[in-house]
Write a protein that holds these residues in place. Sequence first.
Motif, short mmCIF file in Angstrom:
data_model
loop_
_atom_site.label_atom_id
_atom_site.label_comp_id
_atom_site.label_asym_id
_atom_site.label_seq_id
_atom_site.Cartn_x
_atom_site.Cartn_y
_atom_site.Cartn_z
N ALA A 182 -96.80 71.29 8.86
CA ALA A 182 -95.39 71.66 8.74
C ALA A 182 -94.68 71.62 10.08
O ALA A 182 -93.50 71.29 10.17
N GLY A 231 -100.17 74.49 6.42
CA GLY A 231 -99.45 73.51 7.22
C GLY A 231 -99.09 73.97 8.61
O GLY A 231 -98.53 73.19 9.39
N SER A 249 -92.46 68.71 11.32
CA SER A 249 -91.13 68.38 10.82
C SER A 249 -90.07 69.43 11.12
O SER A 249 -88.88 69.12 11.15
N ASN A 250 -90.50 70.69 11.35
CA ASN A 250 -89.47 71.72 11.49
C ASN A 250 -89.39 72.33 12.89
O ASN A 250 -88.66 73.28 13.11
#
Length: 421
Positions: free
Chosen positions: A364, A339, A367-368
């Motif tokens: 990933a 991700g 989102s972070n």
Amino acid sequence: MHRSVCLMIPLWRWQGTRTGHAALVLAMLYATVSLVCSARPEDALIRVGDAPLDDSGQPVQAHGGGIVQVDDTFYWCGESYKQPMLGDFISAGINLYSSTDLQSWHFEGLIFNSSQITDIPAHAPYRVERPKILYNAAQGRYVLLFHADTASFDYNVVGVAVSASNITGPYTFVRTFHPDGLNSLDMGVFQESDGRAFLVRSINNSFVGISQLSDSYTDTTGLVSVAPRGEGPAIFKPSDGNYYMMASHLTFWRPNPAMLFHAAADSLATAKWSQLARPAMGPGANTTYNSQSSSVFTLRLASGAALHIYMGDRWNFYGPGSVANSSYVWLPLLPREDGLGYTLLELDEWRPRDYEAQASLPVALNSNATLSSGLSAVERAWVGSLLQPSPSSSSSSSSIGASSSAPSPPASPNIETIIAN
């Protein structure tokens, strides 16, 4: 990439045929013709490192370019034949090709000739490199931007030409200019869904600089974002708040391992870049499969999935001096299994439809990541220090003899007057 052929069967050859067998053969032939003629872009067979032929049997010459989709037609613009000249390889102008299936290509013509350049204070031949086309919806015209230069890279500017209403031209030369008063070498562009457009380029081969384009797309309005040293910049945006940029190191015509950067930002105008893991995988990773990035094209599949396609040039596959025989490397740019960014696969041939599921995987970083807010004071100081005169370094084709100073750009011209004349 191979071309597909749309078969045309003359009806007169079948007139008077009444047997059931002949009718069945005719029906089967027309079914085959229908399938071939309605080929979908996701079904295209893309051969990596191929130099496809257009519908007249000539090799496609569209180097360092990019693709613009207009309705159901894809337009591929790029540098014309890279001919050996003055100890290097120089294109006479910019070609345009069209396709509805990303496999069979039609030559629309040489849409810009380097002889149209009138404001570089040096003798021809002039370089026209890394061409990209943007559609300016607000003004209803197509804008062609490209790296323009002397044969020995003494001027380092962006060239601009416009077409009043049609992507196929004719394109009228507007001017060359130093964006924000700075030298510009390898370049690309990026356009937001709201029409805002950005110029992305190597500045003095010291760093990548991003500037927003003016409303007419013929000028820049100031440096808004910077990234580490690189060239062949290619930005894509998989989701709101996230931008990715491919870039190469500077090694002249020799290939190298591509870099991938990420920025979490509300706008490209506030992007702060972080370098991610090397995107290329497999035995050919150290040379990005013998290619250099030119752009990333996003293909929307029938299912709605977005597949990002890496477009690169294989400049030197046949050894030193072979740039005149350069070809193309198109590969799916897919979310990594962990991700954390995107990866390229080492493939000989592939079809976009085969990577529909992988293209839809989450990343990933979407989102972070923390949203950035543009150039910090430290970055501004860093940019200022890099803009000090320094010896030019050996890098790619756009770095030889790069000048370290540039005059202030002239005022943005009146485009309507230029087109009218």
